[in-house]
Design a protein around this motif. Sequence first.
Motif, PDB file in Angstrom:
ATOM      1  N   ALA A 128       0.914  -1.051   0.074  1.00  0.00           N
ATOM      2  CA  ALA A 128      -0.102  -0.062   0.091  1.00  0.00           C
ATOM      3  C   ALA A 128       0.813   1.256  -0.071  1.00  0.00           C
ATOM      4  CB  ALA A 128      -0.950   0.009   1.217  1.00  0.00           C
ATOM      5  N   GLY A 129       1.246   1.817  -1.074  1.00  0.00           N
ATOM      6  CA  GLY A 129       2.076   3.028  -1.163  1.00  0.00           C
ATOM      7  C   GLY A 129       3.411   2.911  -1.462  1.00  0.00           C
ATOM      8  N   ALA A 130       4.275   1.852  -1.072  1.00  0.00           N
ATOM      9  CA  ALA A 130       5.687   2.035  -1.161  1.00  0.00           C
ATOM     10  C   ALA A 130       6.364   2.953  -1.439  1.00  0.00           C
ATOM     11  CB  ALA A 130       5.850   0.846  -2.493  1.00  0.00           C
ATOM     12  N   ALA A 131       6.938   3.345  -2.453  1.00  0.00           N
ATOM     13  CA  ALA A 131       7.756   4.478  -2.631  1.00  0.00           C
ATOM     14  C   ALA A 131       6.963   5.609  -3.190  1.00  0.00           C
ATOM     15  CB  ALA A 131       9.240   4.269  -3.039  1.00  0.00           C
ATOM     16  N   GLY A 132       5.729   5.847  -3.370  1.00  0.00           N
ATOM     17  CA  GLY A 132       5.075   6.642  -3.836  1.00  0.00           C
ATOM     18  C   GLY A 132       4.283   6.269  -5.247  1.00  0.00           C
ATOM     19  N   GLY A 133       3.122   6.667  -5.425  1.00  0.00           N
ATOM     20  CA  GLY A 133       2.100   6.264  -6.541  1.00  0.00           C
ATOM     21  C   GLY A 133       2.190   6.931  -7.669  1.00  0.00           C
ATOM     22  N   PHE A 134       1.975   6.128  -8.624  1.00  0.00           N
ATOM     23  CA  PHE A 134       1.771   6.746 -10.199  1.00  0.00           C
ATOM     24  C   PHE A 134       0.581   5.917 -10.828  1.00  0.00           C
ATOM     25  CE2 PHE A 134       6.055   7.229  -8.865  1.00  0.00           C
ATOM     26  CZ  PHE A 134       6.395   8.775  -9.307  1.00  0.00           C
ATOM     27  N   ILE A 135       0.368   6.408 -12.024  1.00  0.00           N
ATOM     28  CA  ILE A 135      -0.669   5.572 -12.740  1.00  0.00           C
ATOM     29  C   ILE A 135      -0.224   5.673 -14.206  1.00  0.00           C
ATOM     30  CG2 ILE A 135      -2.838   6.195 -11.488  1.00  0.00           C
ATOM     31  CD1 ILE A 135      -3.455   8.432 -13.440  1.00  0.00           C
ATOM     32  N   GLU A 163       8.421  14.344  -6.886  1.00  0.00           N
ATOM     33  CA  GLU A 163       6.869  14.552  -6.845  1.00  0.00           C
ATOM     34  C   GLU A 163       6.390  13.020  -7.516  1.00  0.00           C
ATOM     35  OE1 GLU A 163       3.934  17.706  -8.990  1.00  0.00           O
ATOM     36  OE2 GLU A 163       6.230  18.140  -9.180  1.00  0.00           O
ATOM     37  N   ILE A 164       5.119  12.913  -7.006  1.00  0.00           N
ATOM     38  CA  ILE A 164       4.422  11.656  -7.408  1.00  0.00           C
ATOM     39  C   ILE A 164       3.267  12.105  -7.862  1.00  0.00           C
ATOM     40  CG2 ILE A 164       5.933  10.111  -5.728  1.00  0.00           C
ATOM     41  CD1 ILE A 164       3.773  10.258  -3.530  1.00  0.00           C
ATOM     42  N   PHE A 165       2.249  11.068  -8.334  1.00  0.00           N
ATOM     43  CA  PHE A 165       0.973  11.119  -8.788  1.00  0.00           C
ATOM     44  C   PHE A 165       0.093  10.930  -7.498  1.00  0.00           C
ATOM     45  CE2 PHE A 165      -3.182  10.570 -10.604  1.00  0.00           C
ATOM     46  CZ  PHE A 165      -3.147  11.401 -11.585  1.00  0.00           C
ATOM     47  N   TRP A 166       0.105  10.088  -6.745  1.00  0.00           N
ATOM     48  CA  TRP A 166      -0.784   9.760  -5.677  1.00  0.00           C
ATOM     49  C   TRP A 166      -0.079   9.194  -4.535  1.00  0.00           C
ATOM     50  CZ3 TRP A 166      -1.385   4.590  -3.549  1.00  0.00           C
ATOM     51  CH2 TRP A 166      -0.938   3.710  -4.714  1.00  0.00           C
ATOM     52  N   ALA A 167      -0.769   9.635  -3.205  1.00  0.00           N
ATOM     53  CA  ALA A 167       0.035   9.257  -1.790  1.00  0.00           C
ATOM     54  C   ALA A 167      -0.831   8.168  -1.287  1.00  0.00           C
ATOM     55  CB  ALA A 167       0.097  10.379  -0.968  1.00  0.00           C
ATOM     56  N   THR A 168      -0.490   7.246  -0.569  1.00  0.00           N
ATOM     57  CA  THR A 168      -1.192   6.073  -0.036  1.00  0.00           C
ATOM     58  C   THR A 168      -2.215   6.682   1.308  1.00  0.00           C
ATOM     59  OG1 THR A 168      -1.273   4.048   0.961  1.00  0.00           O
ATOM     60  CG2 THR A 168       0.871   5.364   1.419  1.00  0.00           C
ATOM     61  N   CYS A 199      -5.977  12.397  -4.556  1.00  0.00           N
ATOM     62  CA  CYS A 199      -4.614  13.304  -5.147  1.00  0.00           C
ATOM     63  C   CYS A 199      -4.643  13.444  -6.564  1.00  0.00           C
ATOM     64  CB  CYS A 199      -3.463  12.153  -5.085  1.00  0.00           C
ATOM     65  SG  CYS A 199      -3.036  11.972  -3.354  1.00  0.00           S
ATOM     66  N   TRP A 200      -5.572  12.818  -7.496  1.00  0.00           N
ATOM     67  CA  TRP A 200      -5.963  13.198  -8.879  1.00  0.00           C
ATOM     68  C   TRP A 200      -6.593  14.485  -8.772  1.00  0.00           C
ATOM     69  CZ3 TRP A 200      -7.153   8.414 -12.261  1.00  0.00           C
ATOM     70  CH2 TRP A 200      -6.999   8.946 -13.780  1.00  0.00           C
ATOM     71  N   ARG A 201      -7.554  14.785  -8.003  1.00  0.00           N
ATOM     72  CA  ARG A 201      -8.417  15.995  -7.822  1.00  0.00           C
ATOM     73  C   ARG A 201      -7.315  17.277  -7.638  1.00  0.00           C
ATOM     74  NH1 ARG A 201     -12.292  15.882  -4.059  1.00  0.00           N
ATOM     75  NH2 ARG A 201     -11.988  13.664  -3.426  1.00  0.00           N
ATOM     76  N   ALA A 202      -6.451  16.772  -6.567  1.00  0.00           N
ATOM     77  CA  ALA A 202      -5.628  17.904  -6.221  1.00  0.00           C
ATOM     78  C   ALA A 202      -4.551  18.219  -7.270  1.00  0.00           C
ATOM     79  CB  ALA A 202      -4.643  17.177  -4.923  1.00  0.00           C
ATOM     80  N   LYS A 203      -4.184  17.055  -8.030  1.00  0.00           N
ATOM     81  CA  LYS A 203      -3.421  17.768  -9.168  1.00  0.00           C
ATOM     82  C   LYS A 203      -4.162  18.262 -10.250  1.00  0.00           C
ATOM     83  CE  LYS A 203       0.435  15.057  -9.097  1.00  0.00           C
ATOM     84  NZ  LYS A 203       1.914  15.357  -9.427  1.00  0.00           N
ATOM     85  N   TYR A 310      -0.231  12.860 -17.316  1.00  0.00           N
ATOM     86  CA  TYR A 310      -0.671  12.437 -15.936  1.00  0.00           C
ATOM     87  C   TYR A 310      -0.081  10.988 -15.594  1.00  0.00           C
ATOM     88  CZ  TYR A 310      -3.891   9.605 -18.239  1.00  0.00           C
ATOM     89  OH  TYR A 310      -4.599   8.462 -19.185  1.00  0.00           O
ATOM     90  N   TYR A 311       0.368  10.304 -16.821  1.00  0.00           N
ATOM     91  CA  TYR A 311       0.870   9.104 -16.481  1.00  0.00           C
ATOM     92  C   TYR A 311       2.511   8.699 -16.422  1.00  0.00           C
ATOM     93  CZ  TYR A 311       0.833   9.228 -21.826  1.00  0.00           C
ATOM     94  OH  TYR A 311       1.220   9.602 -22.874  1.00  0.00           O
ATOM     95  N   ALA A 312       2.658   7.815 -15.779  1.00  0.00           N
ATOM     96  CA  ALA A 312       4.480   7.624 -16.005  1.00  0.00           C
ATOM     97  C   ALA A 312       4.600   6.252 -16.670  1.00  0.00           C
ATOM     98  CB  ALA A 312       4.647   7.087 -14.558  1.00  0.00           C
ATOM     99  N   ALA A 313       3.777   5.654 -17.446  1.00  0.00           N
ATOM    100  CA  ALA A 313       4.146   4.599 -18.024  1.00  0.00           C
ATOM    101  C   ALA A 313       2.894   4.315 -19.329  1.00  0.00           C
ATOM    102  CB  ALA A 313       4.434   3.225 -17.300  1.00  0.00           C
ATOM    103  N   LYS A 314       3.324   3.727 -20.233  1.00  0.00           N
ATOM    104  CA  LYS A 314       2.044   3.446 -21.369  1.00  0.00           C
ATOM    105  C   LYS A 314       1.077   2.364 -20.681  1.00  0.00           C
ATOM    106  CE  LYS A 314       4.566   4.896 -25.507  1.00  0.00           C
ATOM    107  NZ  LYS A 314       5.343   4.444 -26.646  1.00  0.00           N
TER     108      LYS A 314
END
Length: 334
Positions: A128-135, A163-168, A199-203, A310-314
């Motif tokens: 749950a979260g590890a080192a920061g969330g992405f999508i 900077e990450i996309f979402w926090a756990t 977090c998405w809404r915050a972004k 908004y995304y870190a990977a395809k």
Amino acid sequence: MLKIAVVILNWNGEKLLEQFLPSVQAHSKGAEIYVADNASTDNSISFIKNNYPSIQIVQNTTNGGFAKGYNDALVHIDADIYCLLNSDVEVTENWLTPIRNIFKKDYEVAIVQPKILDYKQKDYFEYAGAAGGFIDQLGYPFCRGRIFQALEKDKGQYNDVKEIFWATGACMFIKKTVFNELKGFDEDYFAHQEEVDLCWRAKNHGHKVMYVGSSKIYHLGGSTLSNMNPKKTYLNFRNSLYSIAKNLPRKKAFPIIFIRLLLDGVAGIRFIFQGKLNHCLAILKAHLSFYKNFNKIFKKREKAKYMPNYYAAKSIVWSHFVYHIRKFNILVKD
């Protein structure tokens, strides 16, 4: 000095409080500690009153899950920064110091997450979260240090500030002003991935979400719903679709929803071959709930700045299950 309130949401978690409150009390100097109780029926409240009289209790009248539980409780708590902390977390000495520093350093920072390690295997990241969330570009959430069920060993590779996309939601620091601006968690989620949506809404509102690797905690995980529970499958699949419908521009949202529904079907077939029929049925129920509530969810879309990249990977699904990529640094090149 920033006023931090550490708020632990509890529901029938007396044993967890007994195990994990000592570290929170010992290492949270300068912060006020609260337990937000979701109408527990065990002895949680009496345990806190008898053993931790300095910890303040906010009593919710119903168990509205993670989202409503925090929404109901936080209106009664005065602080500059809320720390939303799971009841099954062991914190470490000086864990709050790096968090305070980043909020002081950068006014645009609205949400912060520390390093999340596994309580049972303390040299590994926790799910749950590890080192920061992405999508990824299809809206699938993943983390540095965790891709699906593949967990990395902590070798200091994520000891950075990034900077990450979402926090756990297992341990999320958020400014009170931002939490109120976003009107809190979406209570239609009940639990699971409501923090991704927040977090998405915050972004979309132009705020920063950060990871601070010099602050670390240990998370037990699975104390509410384990990964083997079909209800968790239901909530994760449904709520992920909710977030896409709410937070992406229309031109992106509809094609991605269509692709996700197809891929969910593939996941359901995979569960059948694994002998997990209940999880396949959970996906079906998730889709039915999404269809039923689509108009309600879609109306929640806000006129805000949508993130163009908004995304870190395809495709995390393709990379993981076809190319067998297990580590973030192989998947995503800085």
